[in-house]
Design an enzyme around this catalytic site. Structure first.
Site, PDB file in Angstrom:
ATOM      1  N   ASN A 105       0.790  -1.234   0.000  1.00 29.30           N
ATOM      2  CA  ASN A 105       0.000   0.000   0.000  1.00 29.30           C
ATOM      3  C   ASN A 105       0.823   1.285   0.000  1.00 29.30           C
ATOM      4  OD1 ASN A 105      -2.437  -1.374  -0.007  1.00 29.30           O
ATOM      5  ND2 ASN A 105      -2.633  -1.385   2.220  1.00 29.30           N
ATOM      6  N   GLY A 130      -6.387   4.120   5.228  1.00 28.31           N
ATOM      7  CA  GLY A 130      -5.787   2.906   4.655  1.00 28.31           C
ATOM      8  C   GLY A 130      -4.515   2.525   5.394  1.00 28.31           C
ATOM      9  N   ASP A 159      -9.462   3.239  17.583  1.00 30.71           N
ATOM     10  CA  ASP A 159      -8.834   2.665  18.775  1.00 30.71           C
ATOM     11  C   ASP A 159      -9.338   3.374  20.037  1.00 30.71           C
ATOM     12  OD1 ASP A 159      -6.997   1.029  17.102  1.00 30.71           O
ATOM     13  OD2 ASP A 159      -6.251   3.003  16.534  1.00 30.71           O
ATOM     14  N   HIS A 187      -1.252   3.024  14.914  1.00 29.31           N
ATOM     15  CA  HIS A 187      -2.486   2.222  14.800  1.00 29.31           C
ATOM     16  C   HIS A 187      -2.049   0.791  14.479  1.00 29.31           C
ATOM     17  CE1 HIS A 187      -6.442   0.815  13.798  1.00 29.31           C
ATOM     18  NE2 HIS A 187      -6.093   0.555  12.562  1.00 29.31           N
TER      19      HIS A 187
HETATM   20  P1  NAD Z   1     -11.851  -2.855   0.680  1.00 28.46           P
HETATM   21  O1  NAD Z   1     -10.930  -3.817   0.033  1.00 28.46           O
HETATM   22  O2  NAD Z   1     -13.262  -3.234   0.938  1.00 28.46           O
HETATM   23  O3  NAD Z   1     -11.889  -1.511  -0.172  1.00 28.46           O
HETATM   24  C1  NAD Z   1     -10.730  -0.863  -0.582  1.00 28.46           C
HETATM   25  C2  NAD Z   1     -11.060  -0.163  -1.869  1.00 28.46           C
HETATM   26  O4  NAD Z   1      -9.920   0.611  -2.216  1.00 28.46           O
HETATM   27  C3  NAD Z   1     -11.337  -1.116  -3.042  1.00 28.46           C
HETATM   28  O5  NAD Z   1     -12.579  -0.772  -3.638  1.00 28.46           O
HETATM   29  C4  NAD Z   1     -10.167  -0.902  -3.995  1.00 28.46           C
HETATM   30  O6  NAD Z   1     -10.542  -1.012  -5.347  1.00 28.46           O
HETATM   31  C5  NAD Z   1      -9.773   0.525  -3.627  1.00 28.46           C
HETATM   32  N1  NAD Z   1      -8.384   0.872  -3.941  1.00 28.46           N
HETATM   33  C6  NAD Z   1      -7.286   0.091  -3.891  1.00 28.46           C
HETATM   34  N2  NAD Z   1      -6.207   0.789  -4.273  1.00 28.46           N
HETATM   35  C7  NAD Z   1      -6.628   2.036  -4.553  1.00 28.46           C
HETATM   36  C8  NAD Z   1      -5.991   3.205  -5.028  1.00 28.46           C
HETATM   37  N3  NAD Z   1      -4.678   3.213  -5.302  1.00 28.46           N
HETATM   38  N4  NAD Z   1      -6.731   4.306  -5.213  1.00 28.46           N
HETATM   39  C9  NAD Z   1      -8.063   4.301  -4.993  1.00 28.46           C
HETATM   40  N5  NAD Z   1      -8.735   3.217  -4.565  1.00 28.46           N
HETATM   41  C10 NAD Z   1      -8.018   2.105  -4.336  1.00 28.46           C
HETATM   42  O7  NAD Z   1     -11.122  -2.377   2.031  1.00 28.46           O
HETATM   43  P2  NAD Z   1     -11.778  -1.608   3.276  1.00 28.46           P
HETATM   44  O8  NAD Z   1     -12.311  -2.620   4.227  1.00 28.46           O
HETATM   45  O9  NAD Z   1     -12.642  -0.516   2.798  1.00 28.46           O
HETATM   46  O10 NAD Z   1     -10.450  -1.021   3.976  1.00 28.46           O
HETATM   47  C11 NAD Z   1      -9.684  -0.023   3.354  1.00 28.46           C
HETATM   48  C12 NAD Z   1      -8.423   0.241   4.171  1.00 28.46           C
HETATM   49  O11 NAD Z   1      -8.756   0.785   5.444  1.00 28.46           O
HETATM   50  C13 NAD Z   1      -7.586  -1.018   4.455  1.00 28.46           C
HETATM   51  O12 NAD Z   1      -6.213  -0.702   4.296  1.00 28.46           O
HETATM   52  C14 NAD Z   1      -7.888  -1.294   5.912  1.00 28.46           C
HETATM   53  O13 NAD Z   1      -6.868  -2.028   6.536  1.00 28.46           O
HETATM   54  C15 NAD Z   1      -7.991   0.107   6.441  1.00 28.46           C
HETATM   55  N6  NAD Z   1      -8.639   0.287   7.742  1.00 28.46           N
HETATM   56  C16 NAD Z   1      -8.103   1.187   8.597  1.00 28.46           C
HETATM   57  C17 NAD Z   1      -8.686   1.415   9.834  1.00 28.46           C
HETATM   58  C18 NAD Z   1      -8.103   2.396  10.814  1.00 28.46           C
HETATM   59  O14 NAD Z   1      -8.564   2.420  11.965  1.00 28.46           O
HETATM   60  N7  NAD Z   1      -7.132   3.211  10.466  1.00 28.46           N
HETATM   61  C19 NAD Z   1      -9.834   0.700  10.189  1.00 28.46           C
HETATM   62  C20 NAD Z   1     -10.356  -0.215   9.277  1.00 28.46           C
HETATM   63  C21 NAD Z   1      -9.744  -0.415   8.046  1.00 28.46           C
HETATM   64  C1  LMR Z   2      -8.893  -2.141  12.341  1.00 24.48           C
HETATM   65  O1  LMR Z   2      -8.276  -1.710  13.326  1.00 24.48           O
HETATM   66  O2  LMR Z   2      -9.994  -2.694  12.432  1.00 24.48           O
HETATM   67  C2  LMR Z   2      -8.300  -1.941  10.965  1.00 24.48           C
HETATM   68  O3  LMR Z   2      -7.057  -1.302  11.065  1.00 24.48           O
HETATM   69  C3  LMR Z   2      -8.244  -3.182  10.179  1.00 24.48           C
HETATM   70  C4  LMR Z   2      -7.154  -4.113  10.666  1.00 24.48           C
HETATM   71  O4  LMR Z   2      -6.394  -4.621   9.837  1.00 24.48           O
HETATM   72  O5  LMR Z   2      -7.065  -4.343  11.881  1.00 24.48           O
END
Ligand code: NAD
Ligand code: LMR
Length: 330
Positions: A105, A130, A159, A187
């Site tokens: 990523n 992300g 969190d 995170h």
């Molecule tokens: P998902 O796979 O359902 O959706 C991700 C989307 O991003 C997909 O539709 C994909 O096509 C798109 N994508 C991929 N690369 C891309 C790019 N370069 N530009 C634009 N779009 C792009 O995933 P999700 O469940 O929605 O999770 C997304 C991210 O959020 C993951 O990395 C996940 O780990 C993260 N996340 C972070 C937290 C946090 O607390 N910080 C919490 C939950 C999830």
């Molecule tokens: C979360 O905290 O739920 C997200 O960051 C997704 C993960 O990979 O734990």
């Protein structure tokens, strides 16, 4: 009628996007009298699904929603944007740590940082969701030449919310009674949910919950491992709670923080707070001021137990930065 605020969301056809867009369009970020534009960014394979999401947005006939622009072009996606919510990236699967995603990523955020610098409004603020979100946000900020680093954030609010919920359940209080909960650092599984300064109903947590072994052990571990526990239970990473935390983060960054409290979000460390190294995105206690700027809350006590935990999570952020140094221009 107020001028619309433009919000760009990457990964808009993903599961967090699906839980996020409809709430933004209904006014959850900026209130019931503030129109919004949405610029929705996906990679090419995501565009057909994004088309369906846009059809559903149309079908909601949201009073506050003005323009909706679906695109796979970063310049178009970030044009004139006031808030960039960077969600798009690959989520981890069972058995992975979030840092394992860095190689997959991290590189996404160089081009996005450049496109934000080139196209966004002068007041743009960027929240990276992300994963691994802290280091992705660092890459993004480092590549957004000319945009001040205090305009970049990485999400640790999920969190914080998780920690408040755990403390509420243990004490029998309501989660809205839990305040002053700071997530320090990354995170990730090294994050430190600081119970030593948190309060329940205005009293120190340690006065309300006498089980110190639980606070130092299971409580911290549960919060650190909650993302993995959700993946194990759902077969997919958290989505609705993540979208909710993104909304909470923006709301907390645009409205003054209640007196005496703080909120958690990772910000660019300038090296002058709590001994945290310069040049990483570290979560700290943050207060938003009446003019919409933010500051690190000073003077939060850090005892030896807390210091050890903070050192560990900051050490991990330094390792992550080292691993992506090629993506960070000097
Ligand atoms: P998902 O796979 O359902 O959706 C991700 C989307 O991003 C997909 O539709 C994909 O096509 C798109 N994508 C991929 N690369 C891309 C790019 N370069 N530009 C634009 N779009 C792009 O995933 P999700 O469940 O929605 O999770 C997304 C991210 O959020 C993951 O990395 C996940 O780990 C993260 N996340 C972070 C937290 C946090 O607390 N910080 C919490 C939950 C999830
Ligand atoms: C979360 O905290 O739920 C997200 O960051 C997704 C993960 O990979 O734990």
């Amino acid at each position: 009628m107020k001028a619309p605020i433009t919000v760009s969301v990457t990964g808009a056809a993903g599961q967090i996007g699906y839980a996020l867009l409809f709430r933004i369009a209904s006014g959850a970020l900026f209130g019931p009298d503030q129109p919004v534009n949405l610029r929705l960014i996906e990679i090419e394979p995501g565009m057909p699904a994004l088309k369906g999401v846009v059809m559903e947005l149309d079908d909601c006939a949201f009073p506050l929603l003005r323009e909706v622009v679906p695109t796979s072009d970063l310049n178009e996606g970030f044009r004139g944007t006031n808030w960039a919510l960077l969600v798009g990236s690959v989520p981890r699967k069972a058995g992975m740590e979030r840092a394992d995603l860095l190689g997959i990523n991290g590189k996404i955020f160089t081009g996005q940082g450049q496109a934000i610098a080139k196209n966004a409004a002068s007041d743009v603020r960027t929240l990276v969701v992300g994963n691994p979100c802290n280091t992705n946000a660092l890459i993004c900020a480092a590549n957004a030449d000319g945009v001040s680093k205090d305009r970049f954030f990485a999400m640790t609010r999920l969190d914080e919310n998780r920690a408040k919920s755990q403390l509420a359940q243990k004490s029998g209080a309501h989660h809205s009674d839990v305040t002053n909960l700071c997530i320090w650092g990354n995170h990730s599984a090294t994050q430190y949910p600081d119970f030593t300064n948190a309060k329940i109903g205005g009293k120190p947590v340690t006065d309300v919950i006498s089980d110190e072994e639980w606070l130092k052990g299971d409580f911290i571990k549960t919060v650190q491992q909650r993302g993995a526990a959700i993946i194990a239970a759902r077969g997919a990473s958290s989505a609705a709670s993540a979208a909710n935390a993104a909304i909470d983060t923006v709301v907390s960054l645009v409205n003054p923080t209640p007196a005496g409290d703080w909120h958690s979000v990772a910000v660019y460390s300038d090296g002058s707070h709590y001994g945290i190294a310069k040049g990483i995105m570290a979560s700290m206690p943050i207060r938003t001021l009446t003019n919409g700027t933010w500051e690190v809350v000073e003077g939060v006590p850090v005892n030896d137990f807390s210091q050890g935990k903070i050192d560990a999570t900051i050490g991990e952020l330094l390792e992550e930065r080292e691993a992506v140094k090629d993506l960070i221009p000097a």
